[in-house]
Scaffold this motif. Structure first.
Motif, PDB file in Angstrom:
ATOM      1  N   MET A   1      -4.908  11.173  -2.610  1.00 21.24           N
ATOM      2  CA  MET A   1      -5.097   9.564  -3.235  1.00 21.24           C
ATOM      3  C   MET A   1      -5.541   9.622  -4.809  1.00 21.24           C
ATOM      4  N   THR A   2      -4.317   8.965  -4.674  1.00 21.20           N
ATOM      5  CA  THR A   2      -4.757   8.652  -6.519  1.00 21.20           C
ATOM      6  C   THR A   2      -5.933   7.711  -6.126  1.00 21.20           C
ATOM      7  N   THR A   3      -6.310   7.535  -8.568  1.00 23.69           N
ATOM      8  CA  THR A   3      -7.367   6.269  -8.296  1.00 23.69           C
ATOM      9  C   THR A   3      -6.628   4.655  -7.881  1.00 23.69           C
ATOM     10  N   LEU A   4      -5.779   4.827  -8.243  1.00 22.22           N
ATOM     11  CA  LEU A   4      -5.226   3.708  -8.071  1.00 22.22           C
ATOM     12  C   LEU A   4      -4.858   2.772  -6.734  1.00 22.22           C
ATOM     13  N   ASP A   5      -4.138   4.094  -5.526  1.00 23.58           N
ATOM     14  CA  ASP A   5      -4.160   4.161  -4.341  1.00 23.58           C
ATOM     15  C   ASP A   5      -5.528   3.756  -3.479  1.00 23.58           C
ATOM     16  N   GLN A   6      -6.985   4.424  -4.272  1.00 23.26           N
ATOM     17  CA  GLN A   6      -7.669   3.985  -3.861  1.00 23.26           C
ATOM     18  C   GLN A   6      -8.860   2.673  -4.391  1.00 23.26           C
ATOM     19  N   ALA A   7      -8.016   1.695  -5.350  1.00 21.87           N
ATOM     20  CA  ALA A   7      -7.986   0.881  -5.548  1.00 21.87           C
ATOM     21  C   ALA A   7      -7.745  -0.622  -4.524  1.00 21.87           C
ATOM     22  N   LYS A   8      -6.234  -0.173  -4.579  1.00 25.68           N
ATOM     23  CA  LYS A   8      -6.140  -0.945  -3.815  1.00 25.68           C
ATOM     24  C   LYS A   8      -6.103  -1.416  -2.703  1.00 25.68           C
ATOM     25  N   ALA A   9      -6.903  -0.196  -2.126  1.00 24.74           N
ATOM     26  CA  ALA A   9      -7.104   0.285  -0.761  1.00 24.74           C
ATOM     27  C   ALA A   9      -9.086  -0.596  -0.422  1.00 24.74           C
ATOM     28  N   ALA A  10      -9.625  -0.569  -1.688  1.00 22.99           N
ATOM     29  CA  ALA A  10     -11.028  -1.024  -1.939  1.00 22.99           C
ATOM     30  C   ALA A  10     -10.437  -2.667  -1.390  1.00 22.99           C
ATOM     31  N   VAL A  11      -9.488  -3.467  -2.579  1.00 20.93           N
ATOM     32  CA  VAL A  11      -9.146  -4.731  -1.988  1.00 20.93           C
ATOM     33  C   VAL A  11      -8.592  -5.178  -0.706  1.00 20.93           C
ATOM     34  N   ARG A  12      -7.768  -4.176  -0.196  1.00 22.46           N
ATOM     35  CA  ARG A  12      -7.902  -4.855   1.415  1.00 22.46           C
ATOM     36  C   ARG A  12      -9.015  -4.444   2.121  1.00 22.46           C
ATOM     37  N   ASP A  13      -9.656  -3.700   2.102  1.00 23.33           N
ATOM     38  CA  ASP A  13     -10.613  -3.640   3.363  1.00 23.33           C
ATOM     39  C   ASP A  13     -11.558  -4.992   2.459  1.00 23.33           C
ATOM     40  N   ARG A  14     -12.118  -5.849   1.656  1.00 26.64           N
ATOM     41  CA  ARG A  14     -12.473  -6.334   1.064  1.00 26.64           C
ATOM     42  C   ARG A  14     -11.737  -7.902   1.676  1.00 26.64           C
ATOM     43  N   VAL A  15     -10.837  -7.776   1.923  1.00 25.77           N
ATOM     44  CA  VAL A  15     -10.082  -9.027   1.833  1.00 25.77           C
ATOM     45  C   VAL A  15      -9.793  -9.080   3.216  1.00 25.77           C
ATOM     46  N   TRP A  16      -9.874  -7.716   4.382  1.00 24.60           N
ATOM     47  CA  TRP A  16      -9.729  -7.654   5.745  1.00 24.60           C
ATOM     48  C   TRP A  16     -10.813  -8.194   6.260  1.00 24.60           C
ATOM     49  N   ARG A  17     -12.195  -7.473   6.174  1.00 24.01           N
ATOM     50  CA  ARG A  17     -12.833  -8.093   6.318  1.00 24.01           C
ATOM     51  C   ARG A  17     -13.612  -8.662   6.178  1.00 24.01           C
ATOM     52  N   HIS A  18     -13.299  -9.457   4.978  1.00 21.50           N
ATOM     53  CA  HIS A  18     -13.562 -11.024   5.043  1.00 21.50           C
ATOM     54  C   HIS A  18     -12.639 -11.964   5.736  1.00 21.50           C
ATOM     55  N   LEU A  19     -11.751 -11.591   6.323  1.00 22.86           N
ATOM     56  CA  LEU A  19     -11.447 -12.963   6.774  1.00 22.86           C
ATOM     57  C   LEU A  19     -11.141 -12.380   8.520  1.00 22.86           C
ATOM     58  N   LEU A  20     -11.721 -11.556   8.576  1.00 24.67           N
ATOM     59  CA  LEU A  20     -12.364 -11.331  10.643  1.00 24.67           C
ATOM     60  C   LEU A  20     -13.887 -11.890  10.450  1.00 24.67           C
ATOM     61  N   THR A  21     -14.305 -11.896   9.348  1.00 23.16           N
ATOM     62  CA  THR A  21     -15.845 -12.594   8.987  1.00 23.16           C
ATOM     63  C   THR A  21     -15.652 -13.689   9.551  1.00 23.16           C
ATOM     64  N   GLN A  22     -14.955 -14.534   8.824  1.00 18.78           N
ATOM     65  CA  GLN A  22     -14.402 -15.623   8.634  1.00 18.78           C
ATOM     66  C   GLN A  22     -13.826 -16.129   9.845  1.00 18.78           C
ATOM     67  N   GLY A  23     -13.965 -15.608  10.982  1.00 18.85           N
ATOM     68  CA  GLY A  23     -12.635 -16.347  11.949  1.00 18.85           C
ATOM     69  C   GLY A  23     -11.649 -16.535  11.899  1.00 18.85           C
ATOM     70  N   VAL A  24     -10.818 -16.138  10.413  1.00 18.81           N
ATOM     71  CA  VAL A  24      -9.049 -17.069  10.539  1.00 18.81           C
ATOM     72  C   VAL A  24      -7.791 -16.662  10.547  1.00 18.81           C
ATOM     73  N   VAL A  25      -8.330 -14.990  11.184  1.00 24.57           N
ATOM     74  CA  VAL A  25      -7.299 -14.363  11.897  1.00 24.57           C
ATOM     75  C   VAL A  25      -7.761 -13.541  13.216  1.00 24.57           C
ATOM     76  N   PRO A  26      -6.368 -13.221  14.227  1.00 19.09           N
ATOM     77  CA  PRO A  26      -7.334 -12.451  15.137  1.00 19.09           C
ATOM     78  C   PRO A  26      -7.905 -11.254  14.646  1.00 19.09           C
ATOM     79  N   ASP A  27      -8.734 -10.887  16.268  1.00 18.88           N
ATOM     80  CA  ASP A  27      -9.626  -9.708  16.012  1.00 18.88           C
ATOM     81  C   ASP A  27      -8.986  -8.701  15.933  1.00 18.88           C
ATOM     82  N   ASP A  28      -7.466  -7.631  15.891  1.00 21.59           N
ATOM     83  CA  ASP A  28      -7.092  -6.953  15.444  1.00 21.59           C
ATOM     84  C   ASP A  28      -6.106  -7.278  14.259  1.00 21.59           C
TER      85      ASP A  28
END
Length: 238
Positions: A1-28
């Motif tokens: 995984m390149t540095t850019l791929d890792q940076a993208k993965a980090a953004v996704r992870d933060r957004v997915w976790r935030h959406l789940l924490t806020q309860g605005v998306v299904p649990d899966d």
């Protein structure tokens, strides 16, 4: 995984976790293009825009998150091209014509049903696209977006650009939840495209920094990626 791929993965992870924490998306929803509470209202807001009213052809992803938009397209009498999941066909789009549907729009717009009732078409049989509806995990107000990491949405748009079906006249839209609109920069590659409009349940954001590839950037694709997508393999070998 390149540095850019890792940076993208980090953004996704933060957004997915935030959406789940806020309860605005299904649990899966982690790891997906997330369906979100307010998706129907977002589709209605999009349908109020002149760019939608004027459009005759829509291209959309098959994600569950975009189902309300696909349904609205068919209800509004628009020709709908839905991407075949993972571009797993030499003809990588389903053609859904509202004049010939054998099912109600809300059923025909579902990915599973479309696979049963729609014709598969390749770019040579498609009409120019007026609006591209792209699934996204996150977008920012400059129009940069990020998907779930497989890269199919970018390849679909690149293929359509190369075929002359997505042009400067085409509007690219990201319907998302407000929490998917982030303030930070999103890393981009040569294949990544920006969106022209972000539509949420609460607002419409006009993005000014349009960025699109000129077509398929072959040097950015691995032999494995080309080999697993039939239409790319055919073009490459030709």
């Amino acid at each position: 995984m390149t540095t850019l791929d890792q940076a993208k993965a980090a953004v996704r992870d933060r957004v997915w976790r935030h959406l789940l924490t806020q309860g605005v998306v299904p649990d899966d929803s982690y790891g997906t293009i997330p369906g979100f509470h307010g998706a129907e209202a977002t589709a209605e807001r999009l349908a109020e825009l002149e760019v939608w009213k004027d459009a005759r052809t829509i291209k959309a992803n098959p994600d569950w998150a975009q189902l309300p938009v696909r349904t609205r397209a068919l209800q509004d009498g628009k020709l709908l091209y839905m991407a075949v999941p993972r571009m797993a066909s030499l003809k990588p789009f389903y053609l859904l014509d509202p004049d010939t549907l054998g099912l109600p729009p809300e059923e025909a717009a579902q990915s599973r049903e479309a696979a049963q009732v729609a014709d598969n078409v390749g770019v040579e049989a498609m009409q120019p696209i007026d609006v591209v509806v792209c699934g996204s995990v996150a977008v920012n107000r400059s129009g940069a977006r990020i998907g779930k990491g497989a890269g199919y949405s970018d390849l679909e748009v690149a293929l359509l650009i190369e075929a002359g079906l997505v042009t400067e006249e085409t509007t690219i839209v990201a319907p998302v939840h407000q929490l998917q609109v982030i303030d930070e920069e999103i890393p981009e590659t040569e294949h990544d495209f920006s969106v022209d409009l972000i539509v949420t349940p609460d607002e419409v954001i006009q993005c000014e920094q349009r960025r699109r590839p000129s077509g398929i950037v072959w040097e950015n694709l691995t032999a494995e990626k080309v080999g697993e997508i039939p239409v790319l393999k055919k073009i490459y070998e030709y």
